[in-house]
Design a protein around this motif. Structure first.
Motif, PDB file in Angstrom:
ATOM      1  N   VAL A 126       0.863  -1.190   0.000  1.00  0.00           N
ATOM      2  CA  VAL A 126       0.000   0.000   0.000  1.00  0.00           C
ATOM      3  C   VAL A 126       0.896   1.236   0.000  1.00  0.00           C
ATOM      4  CG1 VAL A 126      -1.843   1.251   1.179  1.00  0.00           C
ATOM      5  CG2 VAL A 126      -1.777  -1.250   1.272  1.00  0.00           C
ATOM      6  N   ASP A 127       1.045   1.857  -1.174  1.00  0.00           N
ATOM      7  CA  ASP A 127       1.881   3.053  -1.303  1.00  0.00           C
ATOM      8  C   ASP A 127       1.061   4.337  -1.405  1.00  0.00           C
ATOM      9  OD1 ASP A 127       4.609   1.951  -1.411  1.00  0.00           O
ATOM     10  OD2 ASP A 127       3.901   0.952  -3.211  1.00  0.00           O
ATOM     11  N   ARG A 128      -0.045   4.286  -2.136  1.00  0.00           N
ATOM     12  CA  ARG A 128      -0.917   5.446  -2.298  1.00  0.00           C
ATOM     13  C   ARG A 128      -2.358   4.977  -2.331  1.00  0.00           C
ATOM     14  NH1 ARG A 128       1.757   9.690  -0.947  1.00  0.00           N
ATOM     15  NH2 ARG A 128      -0.114  10.825  -1.579  1.00  0.00           N
ATOM     16  N   VAL A 129      -3.261   5.782  -1.769  1.00  0.00           N
ATOM     17  CA  VAL A 129      -4.694   5.530  -1.884  1.00  0.00           C
ATOM     18  C   VAL A 129      -5.389   6.856  -2.190  1.00  0.00           C
ATOM     19  CG1 VAL A 129      -4.798   3.480  -0.407  1.00  0.00           C
ATOM     20  CG2 VAL A 129      -4.969   5.764   0.622  1.00  0.00           C
ATOM     21  N   ASP A 130      -6.549   6.758  -2.841  1.00  0.00           N
ATOM     22  CA  ASP A 130      -7.300   7.963  -3.198  1.00  0.00           C
ATOM     23  C   ASP A 130      -8.090   8.525  -2.027  1.00  0.00           C
ATOM     24  OD1 ASP A 130      -6.383   7.816  -5.810  1.00  0.00           O
ATOM     25  OD2 ASP A 130      -8.041   6.527  -6.441  1.00  0.00           O
ATOM     26  N   SER A 131      -8.495   7.643  -1.085  1.00  0.00           N
ATOM     27  CA  SER A 131      -9.248   8.065   0.089  1.00  0.00           C
ATOM     28  C   SER A 131      -9.075   7.006   1.162  1.00  0.00           C
ATOM     29  CB  SER A 131     -10.737   8.250  -0.243  1.00  0.00           C
ATOM     30  OG  SER A 131     -11.306   7.023  -0.678  1.00  0.00           O
ATOM     31  N   ALA A 132      -9.507   7.319   2.383  1.00  0.00           N
ATOM     32  CA  ALA A 132      -9.336   6.379   3.484  1.00  0.00           C
ATOM     33  C   ALA A 132     -10.370   6.663   4.559  1.00  0.00           C
ATOM     34  CB  ALA A 132      -7.924   6.472   4.060  1.00  0.00           C
ATOM     35  N   ALA A 133     -10.538   5.692   5.450  1.00  0.00           N
ATOM     36  CA  ALA A 133     -11.425   5.852   6.597  1.00  0.00           C
ATOM     37  C   ALA A 133     -10.676   5.456   7.853  1.00  0.00           C
ATOM     38  CB  ALA A 133     -12.674   4.993   6.438  1.00  0.00           C
ATOM     39  N   VAL A 134     -10.961   6.168   8.939  1.00  0.00           N
ATOM     40  CA  VAL A 134     -10.376   5.862  10.246  1.00  0.00           C
ATOM     41  C   VAL A 134     -11.513   5.575  11.209  1.00  0.00           C
ATOM     42  CG1 VAL A 134      -9.042   6.746  12.198  1.00  0.00           C
ATOM     43  CG2 VAL A 134      -8.321   7.274   9.857  1.00  0.00           C
ATOM     44  N   LEU A 135     -11.433   4.451  11.892  1.00  0.00           N
ATOM     45  CA  LEU A 135     -12.407   4.085  12.916  1.00  0.00           C
ATOM     46  C   LEU A 135     -11.817   4.423  14.273  1.00  0.00           C
ATOM     47  CD1 LEU A 135     -13.457   0.587  11.516  1.00  0.00           C
ATOM     48  CD2 LEU A 135     -14.675   2.752  11.256  1.00  0.00           C
ATOM     49  N   LEU A 148      -1.459   8.868   7.132  1.00  0.00           N
ATOM     50  CA  LEU A 148      -2.243   9.049   5.908  1.00  0.00           C
ATOM     51  C   LEU A 148      -1.836  10.313   5.159  1.00  0.00           C
ATOM     52  CD1 LEU A 148      -5.749   7.900   7.189  1.00  0.00           C
ATOM     53  CD2 LEU A 148      -4.355   6.785   5.431  1.00  0.00           C
ATOM     54  N   GLY A 149      -1.263  11.269   5.878  1.00  0.00           N
ATOM     55  CA  GLY A 149      -0.742  12.450   5.206  1.00  0.00           C
ATOM     56  C   GLY A 149       0.351  12.119   4.204  1.00  0.00           C
ATOM     57  N   GLN A 150       0.989  10.949   4.373  1.00  0.00           N
ATOM     58  CA  GLN A 150       2.033  10.507   3.451  1.00  0.00           C
ATOM     59  C   GLN A 150       1.528   9.510   2.407  1.00  0.00           C
ATOM     60  OE1 GLN A 150       5.712   9.343   5.528  1.00  0.00           O
ATOM     61  NE2 GLN A 150       4.879  10.229   7.400  1.00  0.00           N
ATOM     62  N   LEU A 151       0.296   9.043   2.576  1.00  0.00           N
ATOM     63  CA  LEU A 151      -0.198   7.959   1.725  1.00  0.00           C
ATOM     64  C   LEU A 151      -1.478   8.273   0.971  1.00  0.00           C
ATOM     65  CD1 LEU A 151       0.211   5.074   4.336  1.00  0.00           C
ATOM     66  CD2 LEU A 151       1.645   5.389   2.321  1.00  0.00           C
ATOM     67  N   CYS A 152      -2.272   9.188   1.497  1.00  0.00           N
ATOM     68  CA  CYS A 152      -3.621   9.401   0.963  1.00  0.00           C
ATOM     69  C   CYS A 152      -3.703  10.704   0.176  1.00  0.00           C
ATOM     70  CB  CYS A 152      -4.634   9.414   2.113  1.00  0.00           C
ATOM     71  SG  CYS A 152      -6.344   9.546   1.575  1.00  0.00           S
ATOM     72  N   ASP A 153      -4.171  10.601  -1.053  1.00  0.00           N
ATOM     73  CA  ASP A 153      -4.266  11.771  -1.919  1.00  0.00           C
ATOM     74  C   ASP A 153      -5.556  12.556  -1.723  1.00  0.00           C
ATOM     75  OD1 ASP A 153      -1.800  11.275  -3.217  1.00  0.00           O
ATOM     76  OD2 ASP A 153      -2.757   9.765  -4.485  1.00  0.00           O
TER      77      ASP A 153
END
Length: 289
Positions: A126-135, A148-153
């Motif tokens: 997992v290097d980059r993702v377009d979005s993410a969710a945190v529980l 996620l600041g380093q991984l999520c666009d």
């Protein structure tokens, strides 16, 4: 002189993990495995029950043989006023999980949880993702946002239980430069459709979400490690999704600690993971997955 002469003794060096409670910590198993694999004779790693009130006296009593400390709750913020310097990473989330003793006794604070999260995800592709969710919205959730600041666009949606927690997560997002939208926990099942889901909640909190795991899931990062797998992680794997666990995080943050404290790199990821797995398996009541 004979070439088989005994080498001089290695200078004793000490490190340890502090926290309260601390009996559950896997850090001794991980660090000791690293020392053995790296051939660091004379290095020892202990475990000490220390709360916020006892922390100043504990630090003041350490001698020059000490190389560093790992910190768990409730010390990650309490230690900051007692340090000479902290890294930008640690300052970004106001949390120090690593203290390194430098020249002239200077105490340097670092946070390896954030780069440990990034390394654990990248190890699984997992290097980059377009979005993410945190529980969740606790201390680990702020570290997740920093990672996620380093991984999520794109946008990160945080699912929380109270308006106060929602406000905290939005404030952390603004501070960390991450676009954060908050949603009520009652809709947490919607989080599971994100390409990357990071569960930062205590044991049992996500169990009811397991039946809602999507047919074609993305990546789940569940920060728990015992019991493992969690019901959500098991359901995720059953549906073919990629799962990163809490042991992965523990190993990668400890890898960085070992390198910082000993000045030796790279630390042995494989040996440390195997030591962690063995330590978990030996615990009373552990049920093999």
């Amino acid at each position: 002189m004979s070439s088989s002469a005994t080498p001089p003794p290695t200078r004793a060096r000490r490190a340890a993990v502090l926290g309260s409670p601390i009996g559950h910590s896997l850090s001794p198993a991980l660090h000791r495995a690293a020392y053995a694999a790296l051939g660091l004779r004379g290095w020892t790693y202990g475990r000490y029950e220390v709360d916020e009130a006892r922390l100043p006296a504990f630090l003041s009593g350490l001698g020059p043989e000490w190389a560093g400390l790992s910190l768990t709750m409730p010390l990650k913020r309490a230690v900051i006023p007692l340090l000479d310097e902290i890294s930008d990473t640690a300052a970004s989330v106001e949390a120090v999980n690593t203290v390194v003793f430098a020249a002239e006794g200077r105490r340097l604070g670092e946070n390896t949880d954030i780069p440990g999260m990034v390394a654990a995800l990248r190890e699984r592709g997992v290097d980059r993702v377009d979005s993410a969710a945190v529980l969740g919205a606790g201390a680990t959730a702020s570290s997740a946002l920093a990672a996620l600041g380093q991984l999520c666009d794109g946008e990160v949606t945080a699912y929380v239980r109270t308006p106060a927690r929602a406000a905290e997560m939005r404030a952390w997002g603004e501070r960390l430069g991450v676009a954060v939208r908050t949603a009520d926990w009652s809709g947490a099942h919607r989080a599971l459709d994100a390409p990357l889901v990071i569960a930062t909640t205590p044991a049992g909190a996500t169990d009811s979400l397991a039946p809602a795991a999507p047919a074609a899931p993305g990546t789940l990062f569940d920060v728990l490690y015992d019991p493992w797998p969690t019901p959500l992680a098991a359901a995720w794997e059953d549906r073919g999704g990629r799962v990163v666990g809490g042991l992965d995080l523990l190993v990668h943050q400890a890898v960085l600690q070992v390198e910082l404290m000993t000045g030796t790199a790279p630390a042995p990821v494989k040996d440390m993971r195997e030591a962690g797995e063995a330590a978990i398996a030996s615990r009373p009541g552990h049920v093999p997955s």
